[in-house]
Design a protein around this motif. Structure first.
Motif, PDB file in Angstrom:
ATOM      1  N   LEU A  36      11.933  18.309  42.775  1.00  0.00           N
ATOM      2  CA  LEU A  36      11.506  18.211  41.384  1.00  0.00           C
ATOM      3  C   LEU A  36      11.160  16.771  41.070  1.00  0.00           C
ATOM      4  O   LEU A  36      11.819  15.855  41.567  1.00  0.00           O
ATOM      5  CB  LEU A  36      12.614  18.649  40.424  1.00  0.00           C
ATOM      6  CG  LEU A  36      13.122  20.080  40.517  1.00  0.00           C
ATOM      7  CD1 LEU A  36      14.171  20.321  39.441  1.00  0.00           C
ATOM      8  CD2 LEU A  36      11.999  21.068  40.385  1.00  0.00           C
ATOM      9  N   ALA A  37      10.150  16.588  40.236  1.00  0.00           N
ATOM     10  CA  ALA A  37       9.833  15.244  39.765  1.00  0.00           C
ATOM     11  C   ALA A  37      11.064  14.698  39.045  1.00  0.00           C
ATOM     12  O   ALA A  37      11.863  15.455  38.471  1.00  0.00           O
ATOM     13  CB  ALA A  37       8.632  15.280  38.838  1.00  0.00           C
ATOM     14  N   ASN A  38      11.234  13.385  39.059  1.00  0.00           N
ATOM     15  CA  ASN A  38      12.424  12.746  38.481  1.00  0.00           C
ATOM     16  C   ASN A  38      12.672  13.105  37.026  1.00  0.00           C
ATOM     17  O   ASN A  38      13.815  13.173  36.598  1.00  0.00           O
ATOM     18  CB  ASN A  38      12.328  11.225  38.620  1.00  0.00           C
ATOM     19  CG  ASN A  38      12.449  10.791  40.062  1.00  0.00           C
ATOM     20  OD1 ASN A  38      13.023  11.498  40.885  1.00  0.00           O
ATOM     21  ND2 ASN A  38      11.903   9.636  40.371  1.00  0.00           N
ATOM     22  N   ASP A  39      11.614  13.347  36.254  1.00  0.00           N
ATOM     23  CA  ASP A  39      11.785  13.610  34.826  1.00  0.00           C
ATOM     24  C   ASP A  39      11.958  15.101  34.502  1.00  0.00           C
ATOM     25  O   ASP A  39      11.975  15.482  33.347  1.00  0.00           O
ATOM     26  CB  ASP A  39      10.597  13.042  34.042  1.00  0.00           C
ATOM     27  CG  ASP A  39       9.271  13.641  34.458  1.00  0.00           C
ATOM     28  OD1 ASP A  39       9.203  14.305  35.518  1.00  0.00           O
ATOM     29  OD2 ASP A  39       8.287  13.444  33.716  1.00  0.00           O
ATOM     30  N   GLN A  40      12.137  15.936  35.514  1.00  0.00           N
ATOM     31  CA  GLN A  40      12.244  17.377  35.295  1.00  0.00           C
ATOM     32  C   GLN A  40      13.673  17.869  35.487  1.00  0.00           C
ATOM     33  O   GLN A  40      14.406  17.370  36.334  1.00  0.00           O
ATOM     34  CB  GLN A  40      11.320  18.130  36.259  1.00  0.00           C
ATOM     35  CG  GLN A  40       9.855  17.818  36.091  1.00  0.00           C
ATOM     36  CD  GLN A  40       9.351  18.161  34.713  1.00  0.00           C
ATOM     37  OE1 GLN A  40       9.507  19.281  34.233  1.00  0.00           O
ATOM     38  NE2 GLN A  40       8.757  17.185  34.048  1.00  0.00           N
ATOM     39  N   THR A  41      14.043  18.867  34.684  1.00  0.00           N
ATOM     40  CA  THR A  41      15.330  19.531  34.855  1.00  0.00           C
ATOM     41  C   THR A  41      15.052  20.978  35.253  1.00  0.00           C
ATOM     42  O   THR A  41      14.033  21.558  34.850  1.00  0.00           O
ATOM     43  CB  THR A  41      16.162  19.500  33.557  1.00  0.00           C
ATOM     44  OG1 THR A  41      15.401  20.085  32.511  1.00  0.00           O
ATOM     45  CG2 THR A  41      16.542  18.081  33.184  1.00  0.00           C
ATOM     46  N   VAL A 100       7.473  19.344  42.468  1.00  0.00           N
ATOM     47  CA  VAL A 100       7.146  20.143  41.291  1.00  0.00           C
ATOM     48  C   VAL A 100       7.376  19.318  40.032  1.00  0.00           C
ATOM     49  O   VAL A 100       8.460  18.784  39.819  1.00  0.00           O
ATOM     50  CB  VAL A 100       7.970  21.447  41.259  1.00  0.00           C
ATOM     51  CG1 VAL A 100       7.590  22.301  40.055  1.00  0.00           C
ATOM     52  CG2 VAL A 100       7.778  22.229  42.554  1.00  0.00           C
ATOM     53  N   GLY A 101       6.343  19.237  39.214  1.00  0.00           N
ATOM     54  CA  GLY A 101       6.387  18.459  37.981  1.00  0.00           C
ATOM     55  C   GLY A 101       6.515  19.340  36.755  1.00  0.00           C
ATOM     56  O   GLY A 101       7.194  20.367  36.777  1.00  0.00           O
ATOM     57  N   LYS A 102       5.803  18.949  35.719  1.00  0.00           N
ATOM     58  CA  LYS A 102       5.965  19.604  34.415  1.00  0.00           C
ATOM     59  C   LYS A 102       5.363  21.004  34.374  1.00  0.00           C
ATOM     60  O   LYS A 102       4.449  21.341  35.121  1.00  0.00           O
ATOM     61  CB  LYS A 102       5.347  18.746  33.318  1.00  0.00           C
ATOM     62  CG  LYS A 102       3.836  18.717  33.325  1.00  0.00           C
ATOM     63  CD  LYS A 102       3.312  17.883  32.161  1.00  0.00           C
ATOM     64  CE  LYS A 102       1.784  17.912  32.169  1.00  0.00           C
ATOM     65  NZ  LYS A 102       1.218  17.276  31.029  1.00  0.00           N
TER      66      LYS A 102
END
Length: 185
Positions: A36-41, A100-102
């Motif tokens: 996952l991209a760092n800013d994703q939960t 995987v991002g937003k």
């Protein structure tokens, strides 16, 4: 001349046979860890798909027995985040270990994600090789210009307008040079 015992010869023969069987296997290698991209939960379980951009084209598949284009996608799996479903399906269908991002959009209970292949694709590459383990279900992996495609080119489960809107939201930093004429001209 060194003489081999029949037992050693048989063991070498069996080892060689096993090596050949493993090397020619169509089994999928172990799944890489979900990225996952760092800013994703992690999102709740859902069917999910990846949109992967390169230049002015989107990575799309033709499944065996189909004449229409599809995105790498997978069904909902209990206990697995939607992003990990998209990641795993992309790996199994294309061999790409994406990040995987937003979430771009959600339709018909399918989550569509911005996925980064983090690979540089050679200039002019119109298709990617289908991994050996996916050849039973995936016929082709191609770069498609969505703005030249028609709705009838796509699987009935995909909406061309939504795909175009999602495509325009994809990170421009991932845009890599491609030939000026991807698959659908």
């Amino acid at each position: 001349m060194i003489r081999q015992s029949p037992c050693l010869t048989r063991k070498l023969y069996i080892a060689a046979l096993l090596l050949i069987m493993v090397a020619c296997s169509r089994e999928i290698p172990s799944d890489p860890s979900c990225r996952l991209a760092n800013d994703q939960t992690p999102a709740p379980p859902s069917a999910a798909a990846c949109l992967i951009k390169s230049g002015d084209a989107l990575l799309m598949l033709t499944l065996s027995g189909s004449q229409t284009l599809q995105l790498p996608n997978g069904p909902e799996k209990m206990g697995q985040s939607a992003q990990c479903t998209a990641h795993q399906a992309t790996w199994k269908m294309t061999g790409l270990n994406v990040e995987v991002g937003k979430l771009l959009f959600l339709t018909n209970q399918v989550a569509y994600y911005d996925c980064n292949a983090q690979s540089s694709f050679p200039l002019g590459m119109r298709a990617l090789p289908v991994p050996e383990w996916a050849k039973h279900s995936v016929e082709d992996i191609n770069w498609v210009n969505l703005f030249r495609a028609k709705q009838e080119d796509l699987s009935p489960t995909l909406d061309l307008i939504q795909l175009r809107e999602g495509f325009t939201e994809l990170s421009s930093k991932k845009s890599l040079p491609l030939s000026s004429n991807p698959q659908i001209d």
